[in-house]
Design a protein around this motif. Structure first.
Motif, PDB file in Angstrom:
ATOM      1  N   GLY A 171       4.271  10.446  -4.029  1.00  0.00           N
ATOM      2  CA  GLY A 171       3.874  10.009  -5.357  1.00  0.00           C
ATOM      3  C   GLY A 171       5.001   9.925  -6.360  1.00  0.00           C
ATOM      4  N   ASP A 178      -3.029   7.265 -10.537  1.00  0.00           N
ATOM      5  CA  ASP A 178      -3.771   8.179  -9.683  1.00  0.00           C
ATOM      6  C   ASP A 178      -5.246   7.789  -9.737  1.00  0.00           C
ATOM      7  OD1 ASP A 178      -3.183  11.005  -8.291  1.00  0.00           O
ATOM      8  OD2 ASP A 178      -5.228  10.950  -9.080  1.00  0.00           O
ATOM      9  N   GLU A 179      -5.910   7.808  -8.596  1.00  0.00           N
ATOM     10  CA  GLU A 179      -7.315   7.391  -8.532  1.00  0.00           C
ATOM     11  C   GLU A 179      -8.232   8.208  -9.436  1.00  0.00           C
ATOM     12  OE1 GLU A 179      -8.711   7.136  -4.526  1.00  0.00           O
ATOM     13  OE2 GLU A 179      -7.166   5.715  -3.951  1.00  0.00           O
ATOM     14  N   GLY A 186       0.822  -1.202   0.000  1.00  0.00           N
ATOM     15  CA  GLY A 186       0.000   0.000   0.000  1.00  0.00           C
ATOM     16  C   GLY A 186       0.852   1.246   0.000  1.00  0.00           C
ATOM     17  N   VAL A 187       0.211   2.357   0.268  1.00  0.00           N
ATOM     18  CA  VAL A 187       0.864   3.662   0.257  1.00  0.00           C
ATOM     19  C   VAL A 187       0.815   4.245   1.664  1.00  0.00           C
ATOM     20  CG1 VAL A 187       0.726   5.997  -0.677  1.00  0.00           C
ATOM     21  CG2 VAL A 187       0.254   4.050  -2.156  1.00  0.00           C
ATOM     22  N   CYS A 189       3.060   4.107 -12.176  1.00  0.00           N
ATOM     23  CA  CYS A 189       2.355   5.035 -11.293  1.00  0.00           C
ATOM     24  C   CYS A 189       0.902   5.127 -11.722  1.00  0.00           C
ATOM     25  CB  CYS A 189       3.033   6.399 -11.285  1.00  0.00           C
ATOM     26  SG  CYS A 189       2.960   7.279 -12.858  1.00  0.00           S
ATOM     27  N   SER A 222      -0.322   7.097  -6.437  1.00  0.00           N
ATOM     28  CA  SER A 222      -0.250   5.686  -6.090  1.00  0.00           C
ATOM     29  C   SER A 222       0.478   4.915  -7.193  1.00  0.00           C
ATOM     30  CB  SER A 222      -1.658   5.126  -5.870  1.00  0.00           C
ATOM     31  OG  SER A 222      -1.601   3.846  -5.277  1.00  0.00           O
ATOM     32  N   TYR A 271       3.258   9.725   1.520  1.00  0.00           N
ATOM     33  CA  TYR A 271       3.898   9.332   0.260  1.00  0.00           C
ATOM     34  C   TYR A 271       3.655  10.447  -0.755  1.00  0.00           C
ATOM     35  CZ  TYR A 271       4.690   6.629  -4.072  1.00  0.00           C
ATOM     36  OH  TYR A 271       5.131   6.183  -5.295  1.00  0.00           O
TER      37      TYR A 271
END
Length: 115
Positions: free
Chosen positions: A63, A85-86, A56-57, A83, A71, A61
């Motif tokens: 990025g 991103d949500e 997990g992160v 990498c 994430s 963090y």
């Protein structure tokens, strides 16, 4: 190398630039605590094997060092990190070209220094 730390290569999903994620072992698994740009030609120490744990992160963090994505994901086809991103609708792997929605969890990663 201590099993408390794990370093894994990652490609930026926007720019294809390489970076290295540093994971720290905690009670429930590993969390990403930082990522740094990987200079061309540099190599992180390799180790055979796979680490089985949850990933997990960590809070704090920062990025991806190239695009700022918050994430990371593991590609379902080539099994490498990119990498993510949500806010992105889908993940696009810069290594193999695979793309699609992100789901599931990461439960294993290659040993330190693996491509």
């Amino acid at each position: 190398m201590s099993d408390a730390l794990l370093f894994v290569n990652m490609l930026c999903s926007r720019s294809s630039q390489p970076s290295v994620i540093r994971f720290v072992r905690q009670e429930q698994g590993y969390v990403a605590v930082g990522a740094s740009r990987q200079r061309p030609g540099s190599v992180i120490p390799g180790e055979d094997g796979t680490t089985h744990a949850s990933f997990g992160v960590a809070e704090g963090y920062t990025g991806c060092p190239h695009c700022g994505a918050a994430s990371f994901v593991r590609c379902g086809r080539c099994r490498k990190l990119g990498c993510w991103d949500e806010s992105w609708e889908a993940f696009h792997c810069r290594r193999c070209g695979n793309s699609g929605p992100v789901d599931g969890v990461i439960d294993s990663l290659p040993g330190p220094g693996s491509d």
